[in-house]
Write an enzyme that holds these catalytic residues in place. Structure first.
Site, PDB file in Angstrom:
ATOM      1  N   LYS A  54     -69.032   9.317 -27.887  1.00 49.78           N
ATOM      2  CA  LYS A  54     -68.899   9.491 -26.434  1.00 49.78           C
ATOM      3  C   LYS A  54     -67.507   9.064 -25.958  1.00 49.78           C
ATOM      4  O   LYS A  54     -66.850   9.786 -25.204  1.00 49.78           O
ATOM      5  CB  LYS A  54     -69.951   8.657 -25.691  1.00 49.78           C
ATOM      6  CG  LYS A  54     -71.356   9.190 -25.808  1.00 49.78           C
ATOM      7  CD  LYS A  54     -72.302   8.247 -25.084  1.00 49.78           C
ATOM      8  CE  LYS A  54     -73.728   8.741 -25.096  1.00 49.78           C
ATOM      9  NZ  LYS A  54     -74.622   7.831 -24.360  1.00 49.78           N
ATOM     10  N   ALA A  70     -70.854   3.834 -24.408  1.00 48.02           N
ATOM     11  CA  ALA A  70     -72.007   3.006 -24.775  1.00 48.02           C
ATOM     12  C   ALA A  70     -73.197   3.905 -25.067  1.00 48.02           C
ATOM     13  O   ALA A  70     -73.310   5.001 -24.508  1.00 48.02           O
ATOM     14  CB  ALA A  70     -72.350   2.034 -23.646  1.00 48.02           C
ATOM     15  N   ASP A  71     -74.066   3.428 -25.931  1.00 52.46           N
ATOM     16  CA  ASP A  71     -75.303   4.153 -26.196  1.00 52.46           C
ATOM     17  C   ASP A  71     -76.363   3.135 -26.595  1.00 52.46           C
ATOM     18  O   ASP A  71     -76.084   2.212 -27.358  1.00 52.46           O
ATOM     19  CB  ASP A  71     -75.135   5.181 -27.313  1.00 52.46           C
ATOM     20  CG  ASP A  71     -76.284   6.171 -27.299  1.00 52.46           C
ATOM     21  OD1 ASP A  71     -76.216   7.145 -26.529  1.00 52.46           O
ATOM     22  OD2 ASP A  71     -77.262   5.951 -28.031  1.00 52.46           O
ATOM     23  N   THR A  72     -77.550   3.328 -26.060  1.00 49.04           N
ATOM     24  CA  THR A  72     -78.644   2.391 -26.323  1.00 49.04           C
ATOM     25  C   THR A  72     -79.727   3.075 -27.141  1.00 49.04           C
ATOM     26  O   THR A  72     -80.125   4.192 -26.819  1.00 49.04           O
ATOM     27  CB  THR A  72     -79.240   1.884 -24.987  1.00 49.04           C
ATOM     28  OG1 THR A  72     -78.184   1.285 -24.225  1.00 49.04           O
ATOM     29  CG2 THR A  72     -80.338   0.853 -25.224  1.00 49.04           C
ATOM     30  N   GLY A 107     -74.796   0.151 -28.620  1.00 47.85           N
ATOM     31  CA  GLY A 107     -73.496   0.281 -29.260  1.00 47.85           C
ATOM     32  C   GLY A 107     -72.449   0.424 -28.173  1.00 47.85           C
ATOM     33  O   GLY A 107     -72.734   0.983 -27.116  1.00 47.85           O
TER      34      GLY A 107
END
Length: 189
Positions: A54, A70-72, A107
């Protein structure tokens, strides 16, 4: 160092809210990156990799800025539980998590001129036993659909019995970690 433009590579209203507690001025440029098929060895590494993809897709168009991606991901017994495909999928997921514990990994990736840092934060969440009527009414509210694991911990205090780690991490952006990284990089004082 002059004033740097900061970009959040996410359309998440929850990430926007958390980041606004750390820095006042930033832009939002959602990533158009194709995330399908991105999977790593572990849920933690998958979250970090997705955040990096991203951030890279936005940084490619805005290389004069500091870009935060960010990624969850929610993991239950090592399996990643993504955003639900429909109401039944959400029901299955929440029923599986009911009364059990799982991990939430967010992340993060920070890119800028000469800056390339990434990592992840893990929080353990223990769910209360959720009765069927609670699960169904939550799904009907529509709030389950844009969230990993089919829930937002901030949506209802009845979800979690306890958590071990960062609450903002579970919501979608680990504020403590991002603030620490921004300070160490000189992005904020």
């Amino acid at each position: 160092m002059g004033k740097m433009k900061i970009i959040l590579a996410s359309a998440s209203p929850r990430r926007k809210e958390i980041l606004s507690e750390i820095v006042r001025d930033f832009e939002i440029v959602p990533s158009g990156a194709d995330e399908s098929g991105i999977i790593a060895q572990t849920p933690a590494e998958t979250a970090r990799l997705l955040a990096t993809v991203k951030a890279e897709s936005v940084f490619a168009l805005h290389n004069d800025a500091i870009v935060l991606g960010a990624d969850t991901v929610v993991a239950f017994n090592g399996e990643i539980l993504g955003k639900p495909t429909d109401a039944e999928d959400a029901f299955r997921t929440l029923s599986r998590l009911s009364g059990k514990d799982h991990e939430v990994y967010t992340g993060w990736c920070i890119l800028g001129k000469g800056i390339r840092k990434s990592g992840f934060v893990k929080t353990k969440v223990w769910f209360n036993v959720l009765d069927e009527s609670f699960i169904r009414s939550y799904i009907q509210s529509g709030r389950a659909f844009d969230k990993a694991g089919s829930y937002g911990i901030q949506d209802d205090e009845r979800f979690a019995a306890k958590i071990d780690g960062s609450l903002t991490n579970v919501i979608g952006l680990p504020s403590e970690e991002i603030e620490k990284q921004f300070r160490s990089l000189g992005i904020i004082k």
